[in-house]
Motif scaffolding. Structure first.
Motif, PDB file in Angstrom:
ATOM      1  N   SER A   1      -3.083   5.821  -1.437  1.00  0.00           N
ATOM      2  CA  SER A   1      -2.710   4.445  -1.119  1.00  0.00           C
ATOM      3  C   SER A   1      -3.884   3.503  -1.348  1.00  0.00           C
ATOM      4  O   SER A   1      -3.828   2.333  -1.009  1.00  0.00           O
ATOM      5  CB  SER A   1      -2.245   4.342   0.345  1.00  0.00           C
ATOM      6  OG  SER A   1      -3.280   4.729   1.222  1.00  0.00           O
ATOM      7  N   GLY A   2      -4.955   4.014  -1.903  1.00  0.00           N
ATOM      8  CA  GLY A   2      -6.135   3.189  -2.182  1.00  0.00           C
ATOM      9  C   GLY A   2      -6.770   3.599  -3.494  1.00  0.00           C
ATOM     10  O   GLY A   2      -6.087   4.028  -4.420  1.00  0.00           O
TER      11      GLY A   2
ATOM     12  N   MET B   1       0.833  -1.207   0.000  1.00  0.00           N
ATOM     13  CA  MET B   1       0.000   0.000   0.000  1.00  0.00           C
ATOM     14  C   MET B   1       0.863   1.251   0.000  1.00  0.00           C
ATOM     15  O   MET B   1       0.574   2.221  -0.697  1.00  0.00           O
ATOM     16  CB  MET B   1      -0.915  -0.004   1.227  1.00  0.00           C
ATOM     17  CG  MET B   1      -1.998  -1.062   1.197  1.00  0.00           C
ATOM     18  SD  MET B   1      -2.900  -1.147   2.766  1.00  0.00           S
ATOM     19  CE  MET B   1      -3.552   0.523   2.871  1.00  0.00           C
TER      20      MET B   1
ATOM     21  N   HIS C   1      -7.518   6.494   9.753  1.00  0.00           N
ATOM     22  CA  HIS C   1      -6.171   6.492   9.162  1.00  0.00           C
ATOM     23  C   HIS C   1      -5.472   7.841   9.267  1.00  0.00           C
ATOM     24  O   HIS C   1      -4.308   7.960   8.858  1.00  0.00           O
ATOM     25  CB  HIS C   1      -6.254   6.109   7.677  1.00  0.00           C
ATOM     26  CG  HIS C   1      -7.070   4.882   7.429  1.00  0.00           C
ATOM     27  ND1 HIS C   1      -6.685   3.637   7.851  1.00  0.00           N
ATOM     28  CD2 HIS C   1      -8.266   4.725   6.818  1.00  0.00           C
ATOM     29  CE1 HIS C   1      -7.611   2.754   7.500  1.00  0.00           C
ATOM     30  NE2 HIS C   1      -8.573   3.389   6.877  1.00  0.00           N
TER      31      HIS C   1
ATOM     32  N   HIS D   1      -9.596   3.208   1.135  1.00  0.00           N
ATOM     33  CA  HIS D   1      -8.797   2.042   1.495  1.00  0.00           C
ATOM     34  C   HIS D   1      -9.632   0.766   1.495  1.00  0.00           C
ATOM     35  O   HIS D   1     -10.806   0.776   1.891  1.00  0.00           O
ATOM     36  CB  HIS D   1      -8.167   2.240   2.880  1.00  0.00           C
ATOM     37  CG  HIS D   1      -7.336   3.480   2.985  1.00  0.00           C
ATOM     38  ND1 HIS D   1      -7.877   4.707   3.310  1.00  0.00           N
ATOM     39  CD2 HIS D   1      -6.006   3.688   2.802  1.00  0.00           C
ATOM     40  CE1 HIS D   1      -6.915   5.614   3.326  1.00  0.00           C
ATOM     41  NE2 HIS D   1      -5.781   5.028   3.024  1.00  0.00           N
TER      42      HIS D   1
ATOM     43  N   ASP E   1     -12.488  -0.721   4.182  1.00  0.00           N
ATOM     44  CA  ASP E   1     -13.026   0.403   4.953  1.00  0.00           C
ATOM     45  C   ASP E   1     -14.511   0.592   4.683  1.00  0.00           C
ATOM     46  O   ASP E   1     -14.973   0.448   3.544  1.00  0.00           O
ATOM     47  CB  ASP E   1     -12.296   1.702   4.602  1.00  0.00           C
ATOM     48  CG  ASP E   1     -11.072   1.920   5.474  1.00  0.00           C
ATOM     49  OD1 ASP E   1     -10.726   1.000   6.245  1.00  0.00           O
ATOM     50  OD2 ASP E   1     -10.449   2.990   5.377  1.00  0.00           O
TER      51      ASP E   1
END
Length: 502
Positions: free
Chosen positions: A195-196, A183, A471, A212, A215
């Motif tokens: 990162s997603g 990630m 996060h 993400h 989630d």
């Protein structure tokens, strides 16, 4: 009438071995120990728990660990790790490692051997699912809900189809670390922001780092704030990014876009399509619905529809879905189209199980838990829209808070992120004073002019309030909203001069 034969007659049922091929496992391990590059060329996601013989599983796990350290793996380098292994002593001790490489037959077809080991492991998982299914189906106590059993069986079969273990074994920290590093690498390659899955909104991506996997995101707002518009925008942006990346030769697993499943319990599929067409063509939704468009507009519309034809966006507008039915449909879409994002519009229109219907708070709790479970099960982000209570309207500051979520306790607890959409111009427009006429006095003109100045200052501005984020930090992101075509977008640089988000 003839006697009905009993189902359970264990004395007449022969004991059968679980599907396995220990010889194939030994031949494959021998090939790996002779040539370590065999593992790099595998197309099958083989794991230690796929081996029927526990010793073989431990050998394969140790081989993977040593290869991760860039070490050369041979029977000699493996020997120190297995000298105290009691099960290996029964097979001949450390000399068994050398015997694995004796004939080298595994080198003739290592891929085929790996596929057979994997397939047999899936069959064993299927046997386990079948046994559990039979055991639970024979339980006729009043506390058992048959539909819940059907849903659980579908989830277990989906896990087998995806090649996941049906057990609940703990994951090794090394595997979790590799996933986390993957990630971080994706965020680095994307320019240090995502990162997603992308939302398509640069300032939102900067604040949350993208959507993400696993989630549950709750997107809430009062009616008229544009929460469905924002969800539709994000769904389109993610699907369009995946389509364009694939067209540019970028592999789907390297893209920050995603195929999207949109469950619309409020609007029909054609209404959602009209919104997306309006956004992409620049023609207002109202004009499209009423046919008030020119020939040039229609050509522009046709061009936009051609571009959208290959969009990996799948709309399910089935009304009154239960949470169990939604999860079943989402699994099917994941299997068929490899969806990477699920959107639900909206949470309060979903139904729970029959037993929870007598208490709305319990039913909402069941639904929010079910959506979080779905996110983890499919390993995709789930965006669920939610209503807000009328308490917002009673305050001078209309910006929502977590306590404004309807039946908020469980929703707030289950969510990884909670977003609120807020548009001040909606409330300012509602306070418009009497429009002055020629006969009105200066005071009336002055009051309306002051209102017009305030309206001009806030018109087209929106806030996405990140009220909860596991996060990162909370705060707000300022966006531009075009009500004519129901589109959210990033503010121009000059409009964000003060700050793009808090």
């Amino acid at each position: 009438m003839a006697d009905i034969a009993l189902i359970d007659r264990p004395a007449e049922i022969p004991v059968r071995m679980l599907p396995n091929n220990v010889e194939a496992e030994a031949a494959f391990l021998g090939a790996v120990l002779i040539d370590n590059r065999v593992i790099e060329e595998l197309s099958t996601p083989l794991r230690p728990d796929h081996f029927f013989e526990p010793v073989h599983g431990r050998i394969y796990e140790r081989v993977q660990q040593l290869l991760d350290r860039k070490a050369v793996v041979t029977p000699v380098t493996l020997k120190p790790y297995f000298e105290a292994d009691e099960a290996l002593k029964d097979l001949g001790g450390a000399s068994y490692l050398a015997r694995l490489t004796a004939d080298g037959q595994g080198l003739l077809a290592p891929r085929e051997l790996a596929e057979q080991i994997y397939d047999l492991a899936l069959l064993r998982e299927l046997v386990s699912v079948g046994r559990n299914l039979v055991d639970s189906a024979l339980d006729t106590s009043e506390s058992v809900d048959p539909m819940e059993q059907v849903s659980a069986a579908e989830a277990a079969l989906y896990a087998v189809a995806e090649g996941a273990a049906t057990g609940t074994d703990a994951q090794g920290f090394a595997m979790a670390t590799r996933t986390a590093l993957g990630m971080i690498e994706q965020a680095l390659l994307s320019g240090g922001h995502i990162s997603g899955t992308t939302t398509g909104l640069h300032t939102v991506n900067e604040k949350i780092g993208g959507l993400h996997d696993s989630d549950l995101v709750i997107l809430a707002g009062r009616p008229g704030m544009g929460k469905t518009s924002l969800a539709t925008n994000i769904a389109f942006n993610a699907a369009e990014r995946l389509r364009s990346d694939i067209a540019d030769g970028i592999a789907a697993d390297k893209s920050v876009g995603a195929a999207v499943a949109f469950f619309s319990l409020e609007m029909s599929a054609d209404q959602l399509a009209t919104r997306i067409l309006a956004e992409q063509s620049g023609i207002s939704s109202e004009a499209l619905r009423m046919g008030k468009i020119s020939r040039d507009d229609f050509q522009q519309l046709s061009y936009a529809s051609q571009r959208l034809a290959e969009l990996p966006l799948y709309i399910d507008d089935t009304p009154a879905l239960s949470i169990a039915a939604l999860r079943t449909r989402a699994r099917r879409l994941k299997r068929r189209h490899d969806i990477g994002l699920v959107v639900v519009d909206y949470l309060q229109l979903l139904q729970g199980s029959g037993r929870a219907n007598d208490n709305r708070v319990n039913e909402i709790s069941e639904i929010s838990r079910g959506l979080k479970t779905l996110a983890k099960e499919l390993s995709v982000p789930v965006i669920a829209l939610s209503q807000l209570s009328r308490a917002v309207e009673q305050r001078d500051d209309k910006r929502p808070m977590l306590s404004d979520l309807r039946e908020s306790g469980s929703i707030e607890q289950d969510a990884d992120m909670v977003w609120f959409v807020f548009r001040e111009d909606y409330y300012v427009a509602a306070k418009e004073p009497k429009r002055p006429g020629e006969a009105d006095d200066a005071k009336t003109h002055e009051v309306h002019a002051a209102w017009a100045a305030e309206m001009e200052k806030v018109y087209g501005l929106a806030e996405l309030i990140v009220a909860k984020q596991r996060h990162g930090s909370t705060g707000k992101v300022r966006l531009k909203f075009e009500p004519r075509i129901t589109r959210f977008s990033d503010l121009a640089e000059d409009a964000m001069a003060a700050h793009s988000y808090d």
